[in-house]
Design a protein around this motif. Structure first.
Motif, PDB file in Angstrom:
ATOM      1  N   UNK B 315      59.299  86.581  55.610  1.00  0.00           N
ATOM      2  CA  UNK B 315      59.712  85.741  56.736  1.00  0.00           C
ATOM      3  C   UNK B 315      58.596  85.657  57.784  1.00  0.00           C
ATOM      4  N   UNK B 316      58.053  86.821  58.150  1.00  0.00           N
ATOM      5  CA  UNK B 316      56.978  86.839  59.154  1.00  0.00           C
ATOM      6  C   UNK B 316      55.763  86.071  58.631  1.00  0.00           C
ATOM      7  N   UNK B 317      55.402  86.317  57.369  1.00  0.00           N
ATOM      8  CA  UNK B 317      54.227  85.625  56.786  1.00  0.00           C
ATOM      9  C   UNK B 317      54.429  84.112  56.747  1.00  0.00           C
ATOM     10  N   UNK B 318      55.634  83.683  56.295  1.00  0.00           N
ATOM     11  CA  UNK B 318      55.882  82.233  56.200  1.00  0.00           C
ATOM     12  C   UNK B 318      55.779  81.551  57.559  1.00  0.00           C
ATOM     13  N   UNK B 319      56.323  82.210  58.567  1.00  0.00           N
ATOM     14  CA  UNK B 319      56.271  81.615  59.914  1.00  0.00           C
ATOM     15  C   UNK B 319      54.820  81.537  60.400  1.00  0.00           C
ATOM     16  N   UNK B 320      54.087  82.651  60.216  1.00  0.00           N
ATOM     17  CA  UNK B 320      52.689  82.659  60.674  1.00  0.00           C
ATOM     18  C   UNK B 320      51.846  81.628  59.918  1.00  0.00           C
ATOM     19  N   UNK B 321      52.087  81.514  58.614  1.00  0.00           N
ATOM     20  CA  UNK B 321      51.286  80.589  57.808  1.00  0.00           C
ATOM     21  C   UNK B 321      51.645  79.123  58.067  1.00  0.00           C
ATOM     22  N   UNK B 322      52.820  78.916  58.670  1.00  0.00           N
ATOM     23  CA  UNK B 322      53.189  77.530  59.008  1.00  0.00           C
ATOM     24  C   UNK B 322      52.555  77.097  60.333  1.00  0.00           C
ATOM     25  N   UNK B 323      51.960  78.041  61.040  1.00  0.00           N
ATOM     26  CA  UNK B 323      51.352  77.729  62.336  1.00  0.00           C
ATOM     27  C   UNK B 323      49.843  77.577  62.254  1.00  0.00           C
ATOM     28  N   UNK B 324      49.283  77.281  63.406  1.00  0.00           N
ATOM     29  CA  UNK B 324      47.836  77.132  63.491  1.00  0.00           C
ATOM     30  C   UNK B 324      47.246  78.134  64.476  1.00  0.00           C
ATOM     31  N   UNK B 325      46.040  78.622  64.116  1.00  0.00           N
ATOM     32  CA  UNK B 325      45.322  79.509  65.026  1.00  0.00           C
ATOM     33  C   UNK B 325      44.709  78.665  66.157  1.00  0.00           C
ATOM     34  N   UNK B 326      44.148  77.494  65.741  1.00  0.00           N
ATOM     35  CA  UNK B 326      43.649  76.542  66.746  1.00  0.00           C
ATOM     36  C   UNK B 326      43.984  75.140  66.247  1.00  0.00           C
ATOM     37  N   UNK B 327      44.112  74.196  67.189  1.00  0.00           N
ATOM     38  CA  UNK B 327      44.524  72.855  66.764  1.00  0.00           C
ATOM     39  C   UNK B 327      43.355  71.935  66.434  1.00  0.00           C
TER      40      UNK B 327
END
Lengths: 139, 482
Positions: B315-327
């Motif tokens: 769950x934590x990995x999926x959420x993090x991987x769905x986001x961006x470090x920078x846009x």
């Protein structure tokens, strides 16, 4: 002016105020009574069984008193008795197990003895023993 | 309570039959309390012999007396077997229970709560390197707690496996002892009271380990079967049991890499595990094959702890991987925080770790949207503490709640086992008391007492019934909230 007197002749100032009924202590006492009755069943002689029964009858009386006081007491506080009364039921269940176990022992032995005397029926149940008969011949 | 009354009614009927039985052989119960009453010599030999009705004829009083004693011995052995089950189960569950820390600041639950709290802090300062580093550090704590717990429970499994081997070894040793005793009997030592006492003592010790059926043959030797089916001792021959830690061919493993179950194998190679239904061995098998696998898994299930570890990590990995470090542009996607051995479902908790590639600057806080939210990912992670959607839930529980449910299940089982143990200890004491009560008592005396027993049981059962109903009525009178 004469002081009011209580019907028993004692003055008001002599009266001890009635203690509030301590429900929690009462339930704990009931638990102890059932525990003591249960301990008797570890040695289920006829005397102990009768003693156990009379202690349980005392417990029934005490429980009825508790019920009476509950109907006239503060119901909001009484809700806290739910857990200790549940524990009391668990104590009664444990006592039942011991009573059941002792009764099963005697029932089992009786069935075994009956089968040894009268054999087994075609259905596999112990046979019904026939009462002994005797004939007197008077001359 | 209904069962009890039914049992007592049956008991009462049987006791009447016994009274009749003794009358049949001329034992006058009413005279047993008469002054100067001379006890009659009871004989069963004159009873009708009616093979057509399945009535085999009479037996001697000696046989009844002996059967009565053996019935009492068997009752003790049966209760001792049940005690063995409860002792082993209670001991195993208590040991497992000590691994669960349910306080909010300790163990797995505490580490998870801290991590979710860190996510919340990070969401307030999504670009804070310090907040990100705290998340990574505490994710390491979560992994460490899972590994530690898995290690402790694995040690429980190892210890229980050893206890199973010891029990089987002890069963074989007792069986050999009985075979030696049988040899002595076959050699003509049939009236040795010491030998008889030794045999009964061995049978009782054996019954503590497993449920046995012991029968004395016409030549005086003892035949012992496990659960009435598997021979352990027949004459001077013993059939040794063994332990196999393997999956049976009939039920191959369904979970890769899972620990195989413990199985009891008889001397002919048959799986007789299901026959070990009572005694310490039964309790140990229950803990090894059912209780511990429900937590750390085995060849047939993943285990709750692994389910939880995988649920948290995925769950934590999926959420993090769905986001961006920078846009960006181009946008830089986030990376996973946790790693584990995905090829071994029962080893997730033990291999859970923090992704070595994860550094403070690489945790993605930006939810791409649209609309883009600069702390959207951190907020989603923080919401895992109290999830309102299936994401972040296991069986309807939050992660911390699921852990609590595992702890609660073990706690309830341990409490039940402890209660059962207490009652069973008293039942064994009762069985021993009943054995000594009838030892040396004549059948005449016993018959007179049986009517008293019958009345006492019925009266006591009725009082218990009244008390139980009254207690339930009292509970029903109470308000549901304080």
């Amino acid at each position: 002016m004469a002081r009011n007197t209580a019907p028993d002749g004692g003055s008001d100032s002599d009266r001890v105020p009635a203690q509030p009924f301590d429900h929690m202590a009462s339930v704990q006492q009931l638990q102890g009574m059932v525990r003591d009755a249960r301990a008797l069943l570890t040695d289920p002689t006829v005397a102990n069984l009768n003693d156990c029964r009379s202690r349980l009858e005392e417990t029934v009386q005490a429980l009825r008193q508790l019920q009476t006081s509950l109907t006239s007491g503060n119901f909001r506080r009484a809700a806290t008795l739910r857990a200790p009364l549940g524990t009391l039921r668990a104590e009664i269940a444990r006592l039942s197990i011991l009573l059941d176990s002792a009764a099963a022992f005697h029932a089992g032995w009786v069935q075994l003895a009956a089968s040894m005397v009268a054999g087994y029926t075609a259905k596999g149940t112990p046979g019904q023993p026939e009462p002994s008969r005797s004939v007197w011949l008077e001359v | 309570m209904g069962n009890l009354i039914t049992a007592l009614q049956s008991s009462a009927a049987a006791m009447q039959a016994f009274e009749q039985a003794l009358e049949t052989v001329g034992n006058d119960v009413s005279n047993s309390s008469t002054t100067d009453y001379a006890a009659q010599s009871v004989s069963l030999e004159a009873l009708p012999f009616q093979p057509g009705q399945g009535l085999p004829g009479g037996v001697t009083v000696g046989a009844i007396q002996s059967s009565r004693d053996e019935f009492a011995e068997r009752n003790v052995r049966q209760q001792v077997s049940l005690l063995g089950t409860e002792e082993a189960t209670s001991q195993g569950l208590s040991s497992i229970q000590t691994n669960f820390t349910v306080s909010s600041d300790g163990g797995v639950a505490g580490a998870l709560n801290q991590l979710f709290s860190d996510f919340s802090s990070w969401s307030v300062s999504p670009t804070s390197t310090a907040a990100q580093q705290t998340v990574i550090d505490d994710a390491g704590q979560v992994a460490e707690q899972f590994q530690e717990m898995y290690g402790s429970l694995s040690q429980n499994l190892t210890n229980t496996g050893q206890a199973i081997q010891q029990s089987v070894s002890q069963i074989n040793s007792y069986a050999s002892q009985l075979a030696t005793d049988n040899q002595q009997i076959q050699n003509g030592d049939t009236d040795d009271a010491g030998l008889d006492a030794s045999i009964h003592s061995t049978l009782e010790s054996l019954s503590e380990l497993t449920n046995i059926t012991a029968r004395q043959e016409s030549n005086g030797t003892w035949t012992v079967l496990a659960d009435g089916q598997t021979p352990l001792v027949m004459g001077t021959q013993t059939d040794q049991l063994s332990v196999s830690f393997s999956t049976p061919a009939t039920a191959p493993a369904t979970v890769a890499g899972g620990t195989p179950p413990a199985r009891i194998i008889d001397s002919e190679g048959n799986d007789v595990t299901y026959q070990m239904s009572q005694g310490e061995l039964s309790g140990q098998l229950q803990v090894y094959n059912t209780v511990l696998p429900s937590l750390i898994g085995n060849a047939y299930q993943q285990g709750g702890l692994n389910v939880l570890a995988q649920g948290v990590a995925d769950t934590v990995n999926n959420i993090l991987e769905s986001g961006n470090i920078s846009d960006g542009p181009p946008a830089v996607p986030g990376i996973a925080l946790f790693t584990y051995n995905a090829g071994a479902p029962t080893a997730v908790a033990s291999t859970l770790g923090v992704n070595p590639a994860a550094t403070a600057g690489q945790l993605a806080a930006i939810e791409p949207g649209p609309p883009e939210v600069s702390n959207g990912i951190a907020l989603q992670l923080a919401a895992l503490a109290n999830p309102t959607t299936p994401t972040g839930q296991i069986n309807g529980y939050s992660f911390a709640g699921y852990y609590g449910s595992l702890a609660s299940q073990i706690g309830e089982q341990a409490s039940d086992a402890q209660n059962q143990l207490t009652v069973q200890q008293q039942t064994v004491a009762q069985a021993r008391s009943l054995r000594s009560q009838i030892s040396g008592v004549s059948l005449n005396e016993e018959a007179a007492k049986l009517i008293q027993f019958q009345n006492a049981y019925q009266a006591t059962a009725q009082t218990v019934n009244i008390l139980d109903t009254l207690t339930q009525d009292t509970i029903n009178m109470l308000p549901t909230t304080s």
